[in-house]
Scaffold this motif. Structure first.
Motif, mmCIF file in Angstrom:
data_model
loop_
_atom_site.group_PDB
_atom_site.id
_atom_site.type_symbol
_atom_site.label_atom_id
_atom_site.label_comp_id
_atom_site.label_asym_id
_atom_site.label_seq_id
_atom_site.Cartn_x
_atom_site.Cartn_y
_atom_site.Cartn_z
ATOM 1 N N VAL A 193 35.300 43.608 51.745
ATOM 2 C CA VAL A 193 35.391 42.635 50.661
ATOM 3 C C VAL A 193 34.440 41.488 50.988
ATOM 4 O O VAL A 193 34.343 41.037 52.134
ATOM 5 C CB VAL A 193 36.833 42.103 50.479
ATOM 6 N N ALA A 194 33.703 41.054 49.984
ATOM 7 C CA ALA A 194 32.740 39.972 50.142
ATOM 8 C C ALA A 194 33.038 38.901 49.106
ATOM 9 O O ALA A 194 33.487 39.193 47.991
ATOM 10 C CB ALA A 194 31.310 40.490 49.979
ATOM 11 N N GLY A 195 32.770 37.648 49.480
ATOM 12 C CA GLY A 195 33.000 36.545 48.560
ATOM 13 C C GLY A 195 32.035 36.565 47.398
ATOM 14 O O GLY A 195 30.889 37.017 47.519
ATOM 15 N N THR A 196 32.494 36.062 46.275
ATOM 16 C CA THR A 196 31.664 36.008 45.071
ATOM 17 C C THR A 196 31.304 34.579 44.685
ATOM 18 O O THR A 196 30.594 34.370 43.694
ATOM 19 C CB THR A 196 32.399 36.665 43.896
ATOM 20 N N GLY A 197 31.805 33.601 45.415
ATOM 21 C CA GLY A 197 31.585 32.215 45.031
ATOM 22 C C GLY A 197 32.486 31.760 43.911
ATOM 23 O O GLY A 197 32.319 30.654 43.388
ATOM 24 N N SER A 198 33.434 32.592 43.542
ATOM 25 C CA SER A 198 34.399 32.258 42.500
ATOM 26 C C SER A 198 35.790 32.266 43.113
ATOM 27 O O SER A 198 36.133 33.212 43.849
ATOM 28 C CB SER A 198 34.326 33.260 41.347
ATOM 29 N N PRO A 199 36.596 31.258 42.853
ATOM 30 C CA PRO A 199 37.925 31.218 43.477
ATOM 31 C C PRO A 199 38.783 32.388 43.032
ATOM 32 O O PRO A 199 38.733 32.825 41.881
ATOM 33 C CB PRO A 199 38.502 29.881 42.985
ATOM 34 N N ASP A 200 39.545 32.917 43.996
ATOM 35 C CA ASP A 200 40.531 33.970 43.741
ATOM 36 C C ASP A 200 39.892 35.303 43.364
ATOM 37 O O ASP A 200 40.578 36.191 42.849
ATOM 38 C CB ASP A 200 41.525 33.552 42.645
ATOM 39 N N THR A 201 38.583 35.485 43.614
ATOM 40 C CA THR A 201 37.921 36.740 43.291
ATOM 41 C C THR A 201 37.002 37.148 44.436
ATOM 42 O O THR A 201 36.216 36.334 44.922
ATOM 43 C CB THR A 201 37.093 36.625 41.998
ATOM 44 N N VAL A 202 37.122 38.405 44.860
ATOM 45 C CA VAL A 202 36.213 38.978 45.856
ATOM 46 C C VAL A 202 35.712 40.319 45.325
ATOM 47 O O VAL A 202 36.288 40.897 44.392
ATOM 48 C CB VAL A 202 36.911 39.170 47.228
ATOM 49 N N ALA A 203 34.627 40.802 45.916
ATOM 50 C CA ALA A 203 34.055 42.098 45.537
ATOM 51 C C ALA A 203 34.363 43.106 46.638
ATOM 52 O O ALA A 203 34.200 42.819 47.833
ATOM 53 C CB ALA A 203 32.552 41.979 45.327
ATOM 54 N N PHE A 204 34.801 44.302 46.235
ATOM 55 C CA PHE A 204 35.130 45.355 47.200
ATOM 56 C C PHE A 204 34.166 46.515 47.016
ATOM 57 O O PHE A 204 33.899 46.949 45.883
ATOM 58 C CB PHE A 204 36.566 45.837 46.992
ATOM 59 N N THR A 205 33.654 47.021 48.134
ATOM 60 C CA THR A 205 32.780 48.193 48.124
ATOM 61 C C THR A 205 33.382 49.245 49.038
ATOM 62 O O THR A 205 33.663 48.977 50.216
ATOM 63 C CB THR A 205 31.364 47.842 48.602
ATOM 64 N N LEU A 206 33.585 50.425 48.478
ATOM 65 C CA LEU A 206 34.149 51.543 49.246
ATOM 66 C C LEU A 206 33.025 52.266 49.967
ATOM 67 O O LEU A 206 31.978 52.565 49.370
ATOM 68 C CB LEU A 206 34.883 52.491 48.285
ATOM 69 N N TYR A 207 33.219 52.573 51.256
ATOM 70 C CA TYR A 207 32.158 53.200 52.033
ATOM 71 C C TYR A 207 31.952 54.661 51.649
ATOM 72 O O TYR A 207 30.820 55.161 51.627
ATOM 73 C CB TYR A 207 32.472 53.109 53.521
ATOM 74 N N ASP A 208 33.001 55.369 51.372
ATOM 75 C CA ASP A 208 32.903 56.795 51.055
ATOM 76 C C ASP A 208 32.346 56.969 49.647
ATOM 77 O O ASP A 208 32.995 56.628 48.650
ATOM 78 C CB ASP A 208 34.283 57.441 51.164
ATOM 79 N N ALA A 209 31.134 57.543 49.560
ATOM 80 C CA ALA A 209 30.466 57.680 48.263
ATOM 81 C C ALA A 209 31.093 58.751 47.388
ATOM 82 O O ALA A 209 30.773 58.844 46.201
ATOM 83 C CB ALA A 209 28.986 57.997 48.473
#
Length: 324
Positions: A193-209
Motif C-alpha cells: 500500500v502506498a500513500g496517495t496524498g489524500s487523507p484516509d485513502t491509500v493505493a494497493f498493488t497486488l504482486y501476483d499478476a
C-alpha cells in the motif's frame, strides 16, 4: 388669638382622652386580636402593607443607584461559577473519552499480541506542509525506534520516521512517500500500500499478476523483520483496471481516520508472530431474507359461472366430441 388657643387646647385634651381610653382597653383586653385593639392593628397593618408594596421598588432603585457595582459583581460571580462548572463537565467528558480510546487500543493490541507504547498526537505536519506526518509525545527513551508500525484502535496509522528522547515523528500511511507491505484477508497474496496524498485513502498493488482484487476485499499488514503482521489496513472501495486486463490495483479506504488522530500506539520490542486475520473486526452477517409464503390454492370453478373457465381453441373440438 384667644379663640385659636382655646381650640388648640380642646384638641390636645381630646387626644389625651382618646389615648387614655386606648390604654385602658389594651390593659383590660386579654385577646390582642379582638376588640378595638385588633381593629386598629388590622387597619394599621393594611396601611403598612400597602406602603411597603409601594416603597420597596423605590428603595431597591435608590439602593442600586447608590451602589451601581453590587449587582454587576454578583452577575460576574455567577457567570464565573457557570463557566467553571462547564469546564469541569468538559474535563470529565474528555477523561472518559480518553479512557475509552485507551481501552480500545489495548484491546486491539491484545488480539494481535503487540507490545505498544501509547502516545498522544501533539503536532501535525511540518513547517513546509509538504508531508503527511504527526508528532507524538513518546520517543527513544520509551523504546520508540524508526521504522516501527504505528496504529490506533481502528487500524494502521503509519510508521515511525524519526525520534528524539521524548518525541517521535510519524509518517502517515497516506503520505506519498509511505510504502508498507500488505496482503489480502484470508490469503497469502502479497502486495504493498502506498500513500496517495489524500487523507484516509491509500493505493494497493497486488504482486501476483494472475490474481485480481475485488471491491470489499480487506487488507492487513504483512509481517516482516521490522513490521508486525495482521494490523488492519483498510477495505478496497475501487478497482483500477490495468492495460493487461487484470485488476491488480485498487483504491483502499483506511480503517483509521488520518484527519482526526489523537491516541496512537507505537509497536515496540521484538516482532511477534504474524497474528493472521484475528485482529480484523468480524464481517457483518449477511441479511437473511424472509421465506416466501406459499401461494393459496385456486378454488374450483363454480357451475354458476362457466364464463370464468378459460377454454383454448385447441381443446374446443375435443370438448364438443365428448358431449355428442
Amino acid at each position: 388669638m384667644g379663640r385659636e388657643n382655646r381650640r388648640s387646647r380642646v384638641v390636645v385634651i381630646g387626644l389625651l382622652v382618646v389615648a387614655f381610653i386606648l390604654i385602658t382597653v389594651d390593659y383590660r383586653s386579654s385577646d390582642s386580636s379582638s376588640g378595638l385593639r385588633g381593629v386598629l392593628r388590622g387597619g394599621f397593618a393594611t396601611v403598612e402593607g400597602g406602603l411597603t408594596a409601594v416603597t420597596r421598588p423605590i428603595g431597591r432603585t435608590v439602593s442600586s443607584l447608590a451602589h451601581p457595582n453590587r449587582y454587576q459583581q454578583r452577575a460576574d460571580a455567577l457567570a464565573a461559577e457557570n463557566a467553571e462548572l462547564k469546564r469541569q463537565l468538559a474535563d470529565d467528558a474528555e477523561v472518559r473519552r480518553q479512557a475509552a480510546g485507551l481501552a480500545n487500543l489495548r484491546l486491539l493490541a491484545d488480539r494481535g499480541q503487540y507490545s505498544i507504547i501509547a502516545a498522544r498526537v501533539i503536532a501535525i505536519g511540518d513547517i513546509t506542509g509538504t508531508d503527511w506526518s504527526v508528532t507524538v509525545n513518546a520517543g527513544s527513551a520509551d523504546g520508540v525506534m524508526p521504522d516501527k508500525l504505528v496504529l490506533n484502535s481502528d487500524g494502521l496509522v503509519g510508521t515511525v520516521l524519526s525520534s528524539t528522547a521524548h518525541t517521535a515523528v510519524i509518517r502517515l500511511a497516506c503520505d506519498p512517500a509511505s510504502h508498507i507491505g500488505a496482503r489480502l484477508e484470508g490469503t497469502r497474496l502479497l502486495g504493498a500500500v502506498a500513500g496517495t496524498g489524500s487523507p484516509d485513502t491509500v493505493a494497493f498493488t497486488l504482486y501476483d499478476a494472475t490474481r485480481q482484487v475485488k471491491v470489499g476485499d480487506r487488507l492487513v499488514s504483512f509481517g516482516s523483520a521490522d513490521y508486525v503482521g495482521g494490523v488492519p489496513v483498510g477495505v478496497v472501495t475501487k478497482v483500477l483496471d490495468t492495460s493487461e486486463g487484470l485488476s491488480r490495483s485498487a483504491e483502499v479506504t483506511t480503517f483509521a481516520a488520518m484527519g482526526s488522530l489523537d491516541l496512537v500506539g507505537i509497536v515496540v520490542g521484538n516482532v511477534p508472530a504474524d497474528s493472521g486475520d484475528r485482529v480484523l473486526a468480524p464481517r457483518p452477517a449477511p441479511a437473511v431474507s424472509a421465506p416466501t409464503a406459499p401461494m393459496p390454492a385456486s378454488a374450483p370453478a363454480s357451475p354458476a359461472s362457466p364464463a370464468k373457465v378459460p377454454v383454448t381453441p385447441a381443446l374446443a373440438p375435443a370438448a364438443t366430441a365428448s358431449v355428442g
